[in-house]
Enzyme design. Structure first.
Site, short mmCIF file in Angstrom:
data_model
loop_
_atom_site.label_atom_id
_atom_site.label_comp_id
_atom_site.label_asym_id
_atom_site.label_seq_id
_atom_site.Cartn_x
_atom_site.Cartn_y
_atom_site.Cartn_z
N ARG A 1 -0.36 4.40 -0.54
CA ARG A 1 -1.18 5.60 -0.38
C ARG A 1 -0.77 6.43 0.84
O ARG A 1 -0.30 5.89 1.84
CB ARG A 1 -2.66 5.23 -0.27
CG ARG A 1 -3.23 4.66 -1.55
CD ARG A 1 -4.62 4.08 -1.33
NE ARG A 1 -4.57 2.93 -0.43
CZ ARG A 1 -5.66 2.26 -0.07
NH1 ARG A 1 -6.84 2.62 -0.51
NH2 ARG A 1 -5.54 1.21 0.75
N ASP B 1 0.85 -1.19 0.00
CA ASP B 1 0.00 0.00 0.00
C ASP B 1 0.89 1.24 0.00
O ASP B 1 1.63 1.49 0.95
CB ASP B 1 -0.91 0.01 1.23
CG ASP B 1 -2.07 0.99 1.11
OD1 ASP B 1 -1.95 1.97 0.35
OD2 ASP B 1 -3.09 0.79 1.79
#
Length: 213
Positions: free
Chosen positions: A143, A141
């Site tokens: 983000r 991930d």
């Protein structure tokens, strides 16, 4: 009351790293919203805010950070629940008459659409969504949500009722200075094709999915 809300947001006096570029009226099948486009001042990233009603720092307001999912949001993929979550959030805001969605243009948890398709191919061979990213040499991930919070601040929000099953988003909003007064469960009926994906999100990424065993 306004002063207290500002202090709880812990944002007063901070320079913003996003700028609102344009906004317009957006009638949709769900109802009429406002849409605003934002640019990051520190990167090439762009954001879209979809919102409805008066944005007030004193009023706990429905909010969602929605990560772009071309396959789910646009093409109706049943491999995930992303599109259904987005539409469910819009419907909740329409019913309440107030709320905001920040649409983050970070496809595939930040890996981009081409790598996402490559990851899908590995999933077809038996890998789960985490293993597929790792086999491609990519982070699980990528983000980062701080600028999403800044968009909500710019809209005028301070206290939010966050529509999310992702504990990382809850933590990121609070660390950015927003006061998350409530988590709104955003669980939708998943298609059979999404069950393995959702179990992986629950077991490996800690998503709050009570209906997934």
């Amino acid at each position: 009351m306004k002063e207290e809300a500002t202090l709880e947001c812990a944002w007063a006096g901070r320079p913003s790293t996003v700028e609102r570029v344009s906004e317009a009226r957006l009638p949709t099948e769900v109802g009429e919203f406002r849409i605003a486009g934002y640019r990051s001042k520190t990167s090439e990233e762009e954001f879209v805010a979809l919102y409805k009603g008066e944005m007030s720092p004193e009023v706990p307001t429905l909010a969602r950070i929605h990560s772009q999912c071309l396959t789910g949001d646009v093409f109706g993929s049943t491999k995930c629940d992303c599109g259904r979550q987005l539409h469910s959030a819009m419907q909740l805001i329409e019913r309440e008459g107030r709320g905001a969605i920040v649409y983050q243009l970070q496809e595939g948890r930040g890996i981009g659409i081409i790598n996402k398709i490559r990851a899908y191919a590995l999933q077809d061979e038996g890998a789960d969504t985490v293993e597929a990213n790792e086999r491609l040499g990519l982070a699980v991930d990528l983000r980062e949500y701080r600028q999403c919070a800044e968009v909500l601040f710019d809209l005028g929000l301070c206290r939010v009722r966050l529509m999310s099953n992702n504990p990382l988003k809850l933590r990121a909003m609070e660390e950015a200075g927003l006061r998350v007064v409530e988590r709104i469960v955003l669980e939708v009926e998943p298609a059979d094709a999404a069950m393995h994906y959702l179990r992986t999100k629950k077991e490996k990424l800690g998503h709050l999915l009570d209906h997934i065993e």
